[in-house]
Design a protein around this motif. Sequence first.
Motif: not given
Length: 344
Positions: A81, A74-75, A71, A77-79
Amino acid sequence: MVAGHPGSAGPRPSGEVPSDPDLRPIHTLRLSCDKEVVSLMQGRTLRNSVTSLYKHLCVRHRQQWLAQSSEYLSVLKKFLVPGTDPSTITHQLPPMVPVPTPKWLLTVYAQDVLSRLEETKARITSIYGAILKMDSTKKVTKKLAGAASGTAAWATNVGNEFGQVLISVLTAGEGEGLLPMCVKLMERYQRAGEDPPQLLYVDQDCCSTTGKAAAMFHAWDQLVVRLDVWHFMRRLSPMTATSCTASSWAASPSASSNGMQRMWPRGQAVGAREAPRSRGHLTDATSSSRPTAKELAWHCRHRTHGAQASEELIQELLEDFMDRTDSMGIRLLDQEKMEDIWQT
C-alpha cells in the motif's frame, strides 16, 4: 496426511485427541501419521509397495506446497500500500518440510498392526473347515534372513476346503516336530464347539489309519487321511518314467495320467461356454467353439474322478501303452517292471 506437513488435515492443537479411535493419528518420537496414510499400506501388492506410497506422498505434498506458496504470494500484494517500504516484505517462500522416509512409514505401519494384534489373532484363529490339507515346504524357510536365518527347516501350513489357512508354523523337522501344532489345532476345534474335520489330505504317511498323520490327530478318531492328488501325480509320473525303455517317450504316459486325475464338471463347463456369449464376447459364428483352458479355469473348479474311476482310467492307459513300440520296433514300456510298479 503426515501431521505438520502440507496436504495433511491440518495441525491439531496440543492435547486434543479425537474421540473416534479410527481418527487418532499414530505417534512416534518426533512425528505423527494420519490413519488414512496407514490404510494405504494395508493392501500391499506387487505394485503397491511402501516406496511407491512414499513417491505418491512426495507428489501430493509438493502439489499442496505449491498451492500454499501461490496463496502466500498473492496475500503479499495486500501489504503493498502507499507509504509502505517494499523492502521490508520478504518474498522468500517457506521451505517444504520433507516427507518421512519409507523406513519410517514401515515403522508406523508395524505400530498400527501391533495395536490391533488381538483382533487379527482372533480372526485368524476363527477359521475352521471339514476338509483339511496339510503340506510342508522348504521354500519359505530359505528366504529367512538375518538372525532368523537357519533357525527353521520346514514351513507347514494347514488349510481348509475354501483355501483359507488355519495355522502356519516353522519347525526344524517334519513328523513329531508337528505334534504341538496338531494339539493346538485340536484344542481350537474343541474350545469353539466345532465338529471335527472329516478328511485330511497329506503329502505322505497316508496309507493306513495307524500312520503318523492319523496318530498326530489322535482326538479325531473319525478322521480319514488320504494322499493329495497332486502328490499322487508327482509320484506316479517318475515311476512311470522308470519303466519306459525310450526316454523320449517317457513323458507321454506321465502327461496322460496327470490329465486323467482331474475333470471339469459338465454343468460348469456348459456355463463357461455360455458366459462369454452373455457378455457379448462370442458371435453366432463362434458360439459353438469350445472354451479355452483359461476360460474353464475362470468359471469352473476341478474335481477328481474318484478312486475307482481313476484306477480304471490308469489301468486302461497302461494297457494301451503296453503294446506300443517306437519306429525301431522296441516296446515303449517294460511290461514286467510296469506291472510291478502298478501293483505296488
